[in-house]
Design an enzyme around this catalytic site. Structure first.
Site, PDB file in Angstrom:
ATOM      1  N   GLN A  85       0.820  -1.210   0.000  1.00  0.00           N
ATOM      2  CA  GLN A  85       0.000   0.000   0.000  1.00  0.00           C
ATOM      3  C   GLN A  85       0.858   1.265   0.000  1.00  0.00           C
ATOM      4  O   GLN A  85       0.539   2.239  -0.668  1.00  0.00           O
ATOM      5  CB  GLN A  85      -0.947   0.013   1.207  1.00  0.00           C
ATOM      6  CG  GLN A  85      -1.918   1.168   1.213  1.00  0.00           C
ATOM      7  CD  GLN A  85      -2.835   1.157   0.010  1.00  0.00           C
ATOM      8  OE1 GLN A  85      -3.265   0.099  -0.441  1.00  0.00           O
ATOM      9  NE2 GLN A  85      -3.126   2.325  -0.530  1.00  0.00           N
ATOM     10  N   GLU A  86       1.913   1.240   0.765  1.00  0.00           N
ATOM     11  CA  GLU A  86       2.741   2.435   0.907  1.00  0.00           C
ATOM     12  C   GLU A  86       3.515   2.779  -0.362  1.00  0.00           C
ATOM     13  O   GLU A  86       3.593   3.944  -0.736  1.00  0.00           O
ATOM     14  CB  GLU A  86       3.734   2.262   2.068  1.00  0.00           C
ATOM     15  CG  GLU A  86       3.117   2.301   3.436  1.00  0.00           C
ATOM     16  CD  GLU A  86       2.688   3.692   3.881  1.00  0.00           C
ATOM     17  OE1 GLU A  86       2.878   4.680   3.136  1.00  0.00           O
ATOM     18  OE2 GLU A  86       2.151   3.792   4.991  1.00  0.00           O
ATOM     19  N   SER A  87       4.096   1.775  -1.003  1.00  0.00           N
ATOM     20  CA  SER A  87       5.038   2.084  -2.089  1.00  0.00           C
ATOM     21  C   SER A  87       4.947   1.147  -3.289  1.00  0.00           C
ATOM     22  O   SER A  87       5.744   1.305  -4.207  1.00  0.00           O
ATOM     23  CB  SER A  87       6.468   2.003  -1.547  1.00  0.00           C
ATOM     24  OG  SER A  87       6.776   0.659  -1.205  1.00  0.00           O
TER      25      SER A  87
ATOM     26  N   TYR B 256      -6.833   3.791   3.634  1.00  0.00           N
ATOM     27  CA  TYR B 256      -5.553   3.121   3.898  1.00  0.00           C
ATOM     28  C   TYR B 256      -5.777   1.859   4.732  1.00  0.00           C
ATOM     29  O   TYR B 256      -5.312   0.771   4.376  1.00  0.00           O
ATOM     30  CB  TYR B 256      -4.639   4.110   4.620  1.00  0.00           C
ATOM     31  CG  TYR B 256      -3.301   3.586   5.058  1.00  0.00           C
ATOM     32  CD1 TYR B 256      -2.203   3.644   4.208  1.00  0.00           C
ATOM     33  CD2 TYR B 256      -3.112   3.089   6.343  1.00  0.00           C
ATOM     34  CE1 TYR B 256      -0.953   3.191   4.614  1.00  0.00           C
ATOM     35  CE2 TYR B 256      -1.871   2.635   6.757  1.00  0.00           C
ATOM     36  CZ  TYR B 256      -0.799   2.697   5.888  1.00  0.00           C
ATOM     37  OH  TYR B 256       0.436   2.243   6.295  1.00  0.00           O
TER      38      TYR B 256
END
Length: 142
Positions: free
Chosen positions: A16-18, A125
């Site tokens: 999810q982050e990167s 998120y």
């Protein structure tokens, strides 16, 4: 293993982050696979014996980003008494924001809490990471 974290939750956060891109820097300045803010990484390097100050300066290297992000997530998980959704909200929006939200509605279920998160970005998120996590667990059962 050292932190006793499920590797699939860490993979889910990194996705999810990167989308696993180590050189990524967000518009807010978060860096690496786990997208930690440099100030948070420096704080971890100064206060946590599980990470080094050197790692805080090398967030673009996956092993450092993953370790620092995992240590930070573990801290959020511990302060959330093992509740993954709460820890994810803290990881994304900061523990101060999370605490403020929980104080407003301390008796909410986890599902109610997720739906009441006032930051749309954080709400999405948490939902997305929980979906990634569920997918990993179904593809790779224990």
């Amino acid at each position: 293993r050292e932190l006793r974290l499920d590797p699939y939750i860490i993979l889910s956060i990194a996705r999810q982050e990167s989308t696993y891109r180590p050189g990524l820097t967000s518009s807010a300045g978060a860096k690496g696979v786990m997208q930690l803010m440099p100030r948070t990484a420096k704080w971890l390097g100064d206060t946590d014996k599980l990470v080094s100050r050197n790692s805080a300066q090398r967030l673009d290297e996956p092993r450092h980003s993953l370790r620092m992000g995992s240590v930070y997530f573990k801290r959020m998980l511990d302060r959330s008494k093992g509740n993954i959704a709460f820890a994810l909200a803290s990881y994304n929006a900061g523990p101060g924001n999370f605490d403020k939200w929980r104080r407003r509605n301390p008796n909410q279920s986890t599902a109610e809490f997720i739906e009441s998160i006032p930051f749309t970005e954080t709400q999405n998120y948490v939902k997305r990471i929980l979906a990634h996590y569920s997918t990993y667990k179904s593809i790779y059962p224990e």
